[in-house]
Motif scaffolding. Structure first.
Motif, PDB file in Angstrom:
ATOM      1  N   LEU A   1      18.010   8.509  -1.308  1.00 10.98           N
ATOM      2  CA  LEU A   1      17.771   9.944  -1.477  1.00 10.98           C
ATOM      3  C   LEU A   1      16.479  10.184  -2.248  1.00 10.98           C
ATOM      4  CD1 LEU A   1      21.430  10.915  -2.290  1.00 10.98           C
ATOM      5  CD2 LEU A   1      20.126  11.653  -0.299  1.00 10.98           C
ATOM      6  N   LEU A   2      16.261   9.359  -3.274  1.00 14.50           N
ATOM      7  CA  LEU A   2      15.044   9.487  -4.069  1.00 14.50           C
ATOM      8  C   LEU A   2      13.809   9.314  -3.192  1.00 14.50           C
ATOM      9  CD1 LEU A   2      13.898   9.464  -7.089  1.00 14.50           C
ATOM     10  CD2 LEU A   2      13.635   7.030  -6.672  1.00 14.50           C
ATOM     11  N   LYS A   3      13.877   8.314  -2.283  1.00 14.72           N
ATOM     12  CA  LYS A   3      12.759   8.042  -1.382  1.00 14.72           C
ATOM     13  C   LYS A   3      12.501   9.220  -0.442  1.00 14.72           C
ATOM     14  CE  LYS A   3      10.554   4.453  -1.974  1.00 14.72           C
ATOM     15  NZ  LYS A   3       9.241   4.862  -2.299  1.00 14.72           N
ATOM     16  N   ARG A   4      13.595   9.864  -0.011  1.00 17.60           N
ATOM     17  CA  ARG A   4      13.434  10.947   0.956  1.00 17.60           C
ATOM     18  C   ARG A   4      12.936  12.234   0.316  1.00 17.60           C
ATOM     19  NH1 ARG A   4      12.112   9.534   5.422  1.00 17.60           N
ATOM     20  NH2 ARG A   4      12.768  11.492   6.346  1.00 17.60           N
TER      21      ARG A   4
ATOM     22  N   GLU B   1       0.824  -1.202   0.000  1.00 18.29           N
ATOM     23  CA  GLU B   1       0.000   0.000   0.000  1.00 18.29           C
ATOM     24  C   GLU B   1       0.863   1.259   0.000  1.00 18.29           C
ATOM     25  OE1 GLU B   1      -3.008   0.854  -0.362  1.00 18.29           O
ATOM     26  OE2 GLU B   1      -2.771   2.932   0.317  1.00 18.29           O
ATOM     27  N   LYS B   2       1.944   1.218   0.778  1.00 13.46           N
ATOM     28  CA  LYS B   2       2.771   2.398   0.925  1.00 13.46           C
ATOM     29  C   LYS B   2       3.732   2.579  -0.254  1.00 13.46           C
ATOM     30  CE  LYS B   2       5.694   4.555   4.389  1.00 13.46           C
ATOM     31  NZ  LYS B   2       6.959   3.848   4.597  1.00 13.46           N
ATOM     32  N   GLU B   3       4.367   1.479  -0.696  1.00 12.97           N
ATOM     33  CA  GLU B   3       5.442   1.604  -1.674  1.00 12.97           C
ATOM     34  C   GLU B   3       5.019   1.315  -3.112  1.00 12.97           C
ATOM     35  OE1 GLU B   3       8.214   2.716  -0.593  1.00 12.97           O
ATOM     36  OE2 GLU B   3       7.898   2.465   1.563  1.00 12.97           O
ATOM     37  N   LEU B   4       3.913   0.618  -3.302  1.00 15.21           N
ATOM     38  CA  LEU B   4       3.552   0.241  -4.669  1.00 15.21           C
ATOM     39  C   LEU B   4       2.263   0.902  -5.133  1.00 15.21           C
ATOM     40  CD1 LEU B   4       4.509  -3.552  -4.503  1.00 15.21           C
ATOM     41  CD2 LEU B   4       5.822  -1.691  -5.487  1.00 15.21           C
ATOM     42  N   THR B   5       1.115   0.403  -4.640  1.00 13.34           N
ATOM     43  CA  THR B   5      -0.155   0.943  -5.135  1.00 13.34           C
ATOM     44  C   THR B   5      -0.423   2.341  -4.581  1.00 13.34           C
ATOM     45  OG1 THR B   5      -1.261  -0.215  -3.348  1.00 13.34           O
ATOM     46  CG2 THR B   5      -1.246  -1.302  -5.483  1.00 13.34           C
ATOM     47  N   GLY B   6       0.102   2.603  -3.381  1.00 12.20           N
ATOM     48  CA  GLY B   6      -0.156   3.908  -2.773  1.00 12.20           C
ATOM     49  C   GLY B   6       0.974   4.893  -3.019  1.00 12.20           C
ATOM     50  N   TYR B   7       2.000   4.440  -3.739  1.00 10.84           N
ATOM     51  CA  TYR B   7       3.117   5.319  -4.075  1.00 10.84           C
ATOM     52  C   TYR B   7       2.722   6.045  -5.350  1.00 10.84           C
ATOM     53  CZ  TYR B   7       7.889   6.527  -5.620  1.00 10.84           C
ATOM     54  OH  TYR B   7       9.006   7.170  -6.067  1.00 10.84           O
ATOM     55  N   LEU B   8       2.357   7.313  -5.200  1.00 10.40           N
ATOM     56  CA  LEU B   8       1.800   8.037  -6.345  1.00 10.40           C
ATOM     57  C   LEU B   8       2.859   8.870  -7.048  1.00 10.40           C
ATOM     58  CD1 LEU B   8      -1.632   9.135  -4.850  1.00 10.40           C
ATOM     59  CD2 LEU B   8      -1.050   7.095  -6.175  1.00 10.40           C
ATOM     60  N   LEU B   9       2.802   8.818  -8.380  1.00  6.04           N
ATOM     61  CA  LEU B   9       3.757   9.558  -9.200  1.00  6.04           C
ATOM     62  C   LEU B   9       3.022  10.672  -9.916  1.00  6.04           C
ATOM     63  CD1 LEU B   9       5.442   6.413 -10.770  1.00  6.04           C
ATOM     64  CD2 LEU B   9       6.174   7.689  -8.766  1.00  6.04           C
ATOM     65  N   PRO B  10       3.752  11.705 -10.346  1.00  9.86           N
ATOM     66  CA  PRO B  10       3.085  12.806 -11.048  1.00  9.86           C
ATOM     67  C   PRO B  10       2.331  12.317 -12.283  1.00  9.86           C
ATOM     68  CG  PRO B  10       5.501  13.028 -11.068  1.00  9.86           C
ATOM     69  CD  PRO B  10       5.184  11.929 -10.149  1.00  9.86           C
ATOM     70  N   ARG B  11       1.188  12.908 -12.550  1.00  6.45           N
ATOM     71  CA  ARG B  11       0.359  12.466 -13.681  1.00  6.45           C
ATOM     72  C   ARG B  11       1.079  12.648 -15.017  1.00  6.45           C
ATOM     73  NH1 ARG B  11      -4.544  11.090 -11.857  1.00  6.45           N
ATOM     74  NH2 ARG B  11      -4.943  10.211 -13.914  1.00  6.45           N
ATOM     75  N   ASN B  12       1.957  13.665 -15.090  1.00 10.34           N
ATOM     76  CA  ASN B  12       2.626  13.925 -16.369  1.00 10.34           C
ATOM     77  C   ASN B  12       4.001  13.255 -16.450  1.00 10.34           C
ATOM     78  OD1 ASN B  12       3.830  15.515 -14.465  1.00 10.34           O
ATOM     79  ND2 ASN B  12       4.187  17.243 -15.856  1.00 10.34           N
ATOM     80  N   ILE B  13       4.218  12.231 -15.620  1.00 10.62           N
ATOM     81  CA  ILE B  13       5.498  11.517 -15.649  1.00 10.62           C
ATOM     82  C   ILE B  13       5.722  10.939 -17.052  1.00 10.62           C
ATOM     83  CG2 ILE B  13       4.617   9.246 -14.958  1.00 10.62           C
ATOM     84  CD1 ILE B  13       7.116   9.185 -13.041  1.00 10.62           C
TER      85      ILE B  13
END
Ligand code: HEM
Ligand code: FES
Lengths: 365, 139
Positions: A207-210, A20-32
């Protein structure tokens, strides 16, 4: 069956929460965009280098008297040895190429800007480390190509003032490239650098995660992202697309494209990593006519040649590398859209053209 | 319903493609790792008869394994596998006793390979040999 296993694990170690936290709930910008998948491609390439490297180590002998024979044995006698070796040698070239693409994409999208300076610095270090692992691995087959390319490469350190000659001797483990060089280069190549690279990859991802992933500067209104936080803040993307399954699909697509290109080279252009000198055992008494480094070092090689003094050539390169490494601290404007940064864009394009021109010149000269 | 079917079909396709890719990658790696089979198998070995005195033994490699040639006090030539039939150690020749002793668990064998004592369950395997014009051909 799988569902039951998943539930079994979830009840015990709470995998559901992680998903939930790292995969399905990890949201990326819509314009990625696609360029953000190059990092995953690089992870796959590195894993493949490690696996093929371990396989090669089964038959490869890091001894000056036996190295060339063992590589020939891998190529000609061991079933599919040619495939494993080609994957390793072609893979190393591809890794450098994809690293450059990854770097250019973060450069052009301005993702190196605050708060992501450290992502850039660790990434730049990774580029240097991968060049280092390639350079040290290049000596491993102990061919004429290996031997003399290493001679030329280590020799350029002699231009360093005062300690230059000693530095060359230290790098080589002797006055000239010889069996001691193979010992230290192989240790660096197969034991030290892989671990250091893995550690830096870990730091890069941490660093990316933080910081959170950046939003591309395309297809939206405000493209300047000033960094004026007074305290630590994770950049999330509410309402974005989930990493799993949406972006994983993009990652897989990019990895498939990579494999198509990679395997096409392995099967249809197997001579890519080699020159005729790669098929002659090293002979310390016979310098072959045209010794050139690998393509990604050609620009450095040519730069050293065009300057009247080696020290000058080396200093110019060191300055250019330092400038690139520290770019996020030099370029501090918040604007990230390349078209709104005409000076920057011109410089980047000029830089790329210069690099290509120097490489072509180095290749032809 | 329509969607369910499509999802299942795509799932099967992906699983199939993944399985094919796994085989395509796994087979070369397996072959790469597999030991060379039949090393020196079937090849015959020639030893000059003069090399061996009566009561002596000579160990050599044969068909990828260890073997021994002995000339008994009576001048008879015997070739045996040197691999102990108990747990696979290599037997030693005890010249004084004119018999083999396995150092691992004390198995004893006679010059013709029969078990004289200890844990070995079977005699040492005999290897055929022929003698022609002073040469011993083994195998
Ligand atoms: C744990 C990781 C690695 C191990 C154990 C390993 C091991 C080896 C071995 C045993 C060789 C000698 C056999 C040969 O020349 O084909 C070799 C060659 C080489 N390796 Fe690696 N390697 C690793 C990672 C890498 C990486 C990450 C790169 C570059 C991105 C790389 C680049 C090279 C190059 C350029 C050669 C020379 C290839 C040739 O000309 O044949 N290696 N490596
Ligand atoms: S292995 Fe020879 S006696 Fe046990």
């Amino acid at each position: 069956m799988l569902k039951r296993l998943y539930r079994w694990l979830d009840l015990r170690i709470g995998v559901g929460e992680i998903v939930e936290k790292e995969l399905t709930g990890y949201l990326l910008p819509r314009n990625i965009n696609e360029w953000y998948s190059l990092g995953s491609v690089l992870l796959v390439i590195f894993a493949l280098q490690v696996i093929t490297g371990m396989l090669l180590m089964i038959y490869y002998v890091p001894d000056a008297d036996k190295a060339f024979k063992s590589v020939t044995f891998i190529m000609n006698e061991v079933p599919f040895g040619w495939l494993i070796r080609l994957c390793h040698a072609v893979g190393s070239n591809m890794m450098v190429a994809v690293l450059i693409l990854h770097m250019l994409s973060t450069l052009l999208m301005g993702s190196y800007k605050a708060p992501r300076e450290l992502n850039w610095v660790t990434g730049f270090t990774l580029l240097a480390l991968v060049q280092g692992i390639s350079l040290t691995g290049y000596l491993a087959p102990w061919s004429q190509l290996s031997f003399w390319a290493t001679t030329v490469a280590t020799n350029s350190a002699s231009a360093v003032p005062l300690v230059g000659p000693y530095l060359v001797e230290f790098l080589r483990g002797g006055k000239l490239v010889g069996p001691p060089t193979l010992g230290r280069f192989f240790a660096l190549h197969a034991a030290v650098l892989p671990v250091v690279i893995a550690a830096f990859i870990g730091a890069h991802l941490f660093l990316l995660k933080r910081t959170g992933i950046s939003a591309p500067p395309f297809g939206r209104e405000g493209t300047a992202t000033p960094f004026e936080a007074q305290q630590y803040h994770y950049q999330g993307h509410p309402g974005g697309i989930p990493f799993f399954p949406n972006y994983v699909l993009q990652d897989l697509a990019s990895i498939s494209v990579y494999f198509a290109v990679f395997l096409a080279v392995v099967f249809f252009w197997p001579g890519m990593p080699f020159t005729p000198d790669a098929f002659v055992p090293a002979d310390p008494f016979k310098t072959p006519a045209h010794i050139k480094p690998e393509w990604y070092f050609l620009a450095n090689y040519q730069t050293l040649k065009i300057f009247p003094s080696e020290l000058l050539g080396l200093s110019v390169q060191a300055a250019a590398m330092t400038f690139l490494a520290l770019l996020p601290f030099i370029d501090r404007s918040p604007e990230r859209h390349p078209l709104k940064r005409p000076l920057f864009l011109t410089l980047v394009i000029a830089g790329i053209l210069l690099w290509i021109a120097l490489s072509v010149w180095g290749h032809l000269s | 319903m329509e969607n369910e079917g499509r999802r299942k079909f795509l799932g099967v396709c992906v699983a199939g493609a993944t399985a094919c890719a796994a085989v395509a990658a796994g087979y070369p790696v397996f072959r790469y790792l597999a030991p060379k089979s039949g090393q020196g198998g079937g090849a015959k070995l020639v030893i000059p008869a003069g090399e061996l005195k009566e009561g002596d033994a000579k160990f050599f490699e044969f068909a990828g394994s260890s073997a021994v040639l002995i000339k008994t006090k009576s001048g008879e030539l015997v070739a045996l596998s040197a691999v102990c039939t108990h747990l696979g150690c290599i037997v030693q020749w005890v010249k004084e006793k004119q018999q083999f002793l396995c150092p691992c668990h004390g198995g004893q064998f006679s010059t013709d390979g029969t078990v004289l004592g200890g844990p070995p369950p079977r005699p040492l395997a005999k290897i055929p040999l022929t003698v022609t014009e002073g040469n011993i051909t083994i195998g």
